[in-house]
Write a protein that holds these residues in place. Structure first.
Motif, short mmCIF file in Angstrom:
data_model
loop_
_atom_site.label_atom_id
_atom_site.label_comp_id
_atom_site.label_asym_id
_atom_site.label_seq_id
_atom_site.Cartn_x
_atom_site.Cartn_y
_atom_site.Cartn_z
N UNK A 49 -18.02 87.71 53.62
CA UNK A 49 -18.81 87.15 53.20
C UNK A 49 -18.50 85.13 53.44
N UNK A 50 -19.11 84.97 53.93
CA UNK A 50 -19.02 83.21 54.88
C UNK A 50 -18.58 82.53 53.42
N UNK A 51 -18.44 81.83 52.72
CA UNK A 51 -18.23 80.57 51.90
C UNK A 51 -17.98 79.33 52.26
N UNK A 52 -17.41 78.71 53.47
CA UNK A 52 -18.04 77.80 53.33
C UNK A 52 -17.00 77.42 55.50
N UNK A 53 -17.33 76.62 55.70
CA UNK A 53 -16.43 76.11 57.42
C UNK A 53 -15.64 75.06 57.37
N UNK A 54 -14.65 75.36 57.93
CA UNK A 54 -13.64 73.74 58.27
C UNK A 54 -13.87 73.43 59.36
N UNK A 55 -13.89 72.00 59.74
CA UNK A 55 -13.20 71.43 61.19
C UNK A 55 -11.96 70.63 61.04
N UNK A 56 -12.16 70.21 62.36
CA UNK A 56 -10.70 69.50 62.60
C UNK A 56 -10.75 67.91 61.66
N UNK A 57 -12.24 67.86 61.59
CA UNK A 57 -11.94 66.51 60.71
C UNK A 57 -10.91 66.43 59.74
N UNK A 58 -11.80 67.57 58.88
CA UNK A 58 -11.55 67.80 57.50
C UNK A 58 -10.37 67.91 57.53
N UNK A 59 -10.05 68.86 57.65
CA UNK A 59 -8.18 69.04 58.30
C UNK A 59 -7.68 67.58 58.06
N UNK A 60 -7.64 66.37 58.78
CA UNK A 60 -7.34 65.44 58.41
C UNK A 60 -6.40 65.10 57.78
N UNK A 61 -7.63 64.70 56.43
CA UNK A 61 -8.50 64.48 55.48
C UNK A 61 -7.54 64.93 54.44
N UNK A 62 -7.09 66.13 55.17
CA UNK A 62 -5.83 66.89 53.85
C UNK A 62 -4.78 66.71 53.77
N UNK A 63 -3.91 67.07 52.56
CA UNK A 63 -2.46 67.25 52.70
C UNK A 63 -2.48 69.24 53.66
N UNK A 64 -0.77 68.70 54.36
CA UNK A 64 -0.85 69.67 54.56
C UNK A 64 -0.23 71.34 53.46
N UNK A 65 -0.42 70.95 52.10
CA UNK A 65 -0.82 72.49 51.28
C UNK A 65 -1.48 72.79 51.14
N UNK A 66 -2.73 72.19 51.29
CA UNK A 66 -4.00 72.27 50.72
C UNK A 66 -4.68 73.46 51.32
N UNK A 67 -5.08 74.63 50.59
CA UNK A 67 -6.27 75.30 50.76
C UNK A 67 -7.09 75.46 51.31
N UNK A 68 -7.81 76.05 52.44
CA UNK A 68 -9.34 75.96 52.52
C UNK A 68 -9.94 75.98 51.84
N UNK A 69 -10.27 76.79 50.42
CA UNK A 69 -10.61 76.51 49.48
C UNK A 69 -11.64 75.34 49.29
N UNK A 70 -10.74 74.23 49.43
CA UNK A 70 -10.33 73.43 48.67
C UNK A 70 -10.85 72.27 50.04
N UNK A 71 -10.04 72.45 50.61
CA UNK A 71 -10.75 71.40 52.15
C UNK A 71 -12.22 71.88 52.61
N UNK A 72 -12.90 72.86 53.26
CA UNK A 72 -13.63 73.46 53.25
C UNK A 72 -15.41 72.64 52.98
N UNK A 73 -16.16 72.75 53.75
CA UNK A 73 -17.53 71.91 53.64
C UNK A 73 -18.44 74.17 53.29
N UNK A 74 -18.78 73.67 51.62
CA UNK A 74 -19.39 74.76 50.84
C UNK A 74 -20.76 75.09 51.58
N UNK A 75 -20.71 73.94 51.59
CA UNK A 75 -22.49 73.30 51.94
C UNK A 75 -22.96 73.58 53.21
N UNK A 76 -23.38 75.24 53.72
CA UNK A 76 -22.78 75.54 55.57
C UNK A 76 -24.40 75.14 55.72
#
Length: 264
Positions: A49-76
């Motif tokens: 199941x697709x739960x979200x999408x993460x882009x390089x831009x999303x990663x730039x705004x987050x800490x290295x240890x953050x998991x994808x479920x906190x960083x991803x865009x859920x409204x895709x």
């Protein structure tokens, strides 16, 4: 009712999709992006199941240890395999995104379609209407009758009528041939001489892949005539597929014109 002649997302999507998991960290995903020239983001999945999408831009705004479920865009935005490519193109254009995850009725990821896939679906689409129009044009110009056949032709027997093809479009035709999605060629049978009227990128792609025969719409002239395109081919020293030159898109006449205007 769906129009069966319209290409669908399922025909052109990429089925092998690189994904990341909900618990993958920013550092792990950023490393994957940095080590690849192909990826600028990933669908985030939980199983299939697709739960979200993460882009390089999303990663730039987050800490290295953050998991994808906190960083991803859920409204895709997603597409369905039965969706018309034209409709997917509208979504891509209006949203400004480059890729749409493709999900089935259960919400499971089955592919991804990009703006490049959309472009490929629109270039060099041979249709029965296009063939019929060409046949009528030949009849009106030369005062002859024609009939249409659908058959396989030997590429070695074809005489090209176009001197150049463009490298980027050629890659698209290779992509389609490898997936069995290539449209038929359009060929004119003039007393046994086979002139390639449409599909020069496709035959160059086939030649690259070692394909010797292709499906074609063949317009058979019911009497041999002197065709302008045959004269053009002769004047351009076009006798076989190898004579077609592959050029980079940067040398496209419109691009060259734009460059000249910028330099003035």
């Amino acid at each position: 009712m769906d129009d069966p002649s319209r290409p669908t997302v399922g025909e052109y999507m990429t089925r092998e999709v690189a994904t990341v998991e909900l618990d993958d960290t920013v550092d792990e995903v950023a490393t994957r992006i940095a080590e690849s020239d192909e990826f600028s983001g990933f669908p985030v999945t939980d199983g299939r199941r697709v739960e979200g999408f993460v882009s390089a831009r999303d990663l730039l705004l987050a800490d290295d240890h953050e998991p994808m479920f906190r960083v991803m865009s859920g409204d895709i935005l997603v597409a369905h395999p039965d969706m018309a490519v034209q409709d997917a193109a509208r979504v891509i254009l209006r949203s400004g995104i480059q890729k749409l995850p493709v999900v089935d009725d259960a919400g499971h990821l089955v592919g991804i379609i990009s703006n490049a896939d959309v472009i490929r679906s629109q270039i060099e689409r041979a249709t029965p209407d296009k063939v019929e129009k060409l046949g009528r044009t030949l009849e009106n110009i030369h005062g002859i009758t024609t009939h249409e056949e659908r058959r396989e032709v030997e590429l070695a027997d074809l005489t090209p009528t176009q001197k150049t093809v463009y490298a980027d479009e050629l890659e698209g035709r290779v992509y389609e041939l490898e997936r069995g999605l290539a449209e038929p060629l359009v060929v004119i049978d003039n007393g046994g001489d086979l002139l390639l009227a449409d599909g020069h990128h496709r035959v160059k792609a086939a030649d690259r892949l070692g394909v010797g025969r292709m499906d074609a719409y063949v317009i058979v002239l019911d009497g041999p005539v002197e065709l302008g395109m045959a004269e053009t081919a002769a004047n351009s020293d076009l006798e076989r597929i190898d004579d077609i030159e592959v050029v980079d898109y940067a040398r496209h006449p419109l691009v060259e014109t734009t460059q000249r205007l910028q330099d003035e």
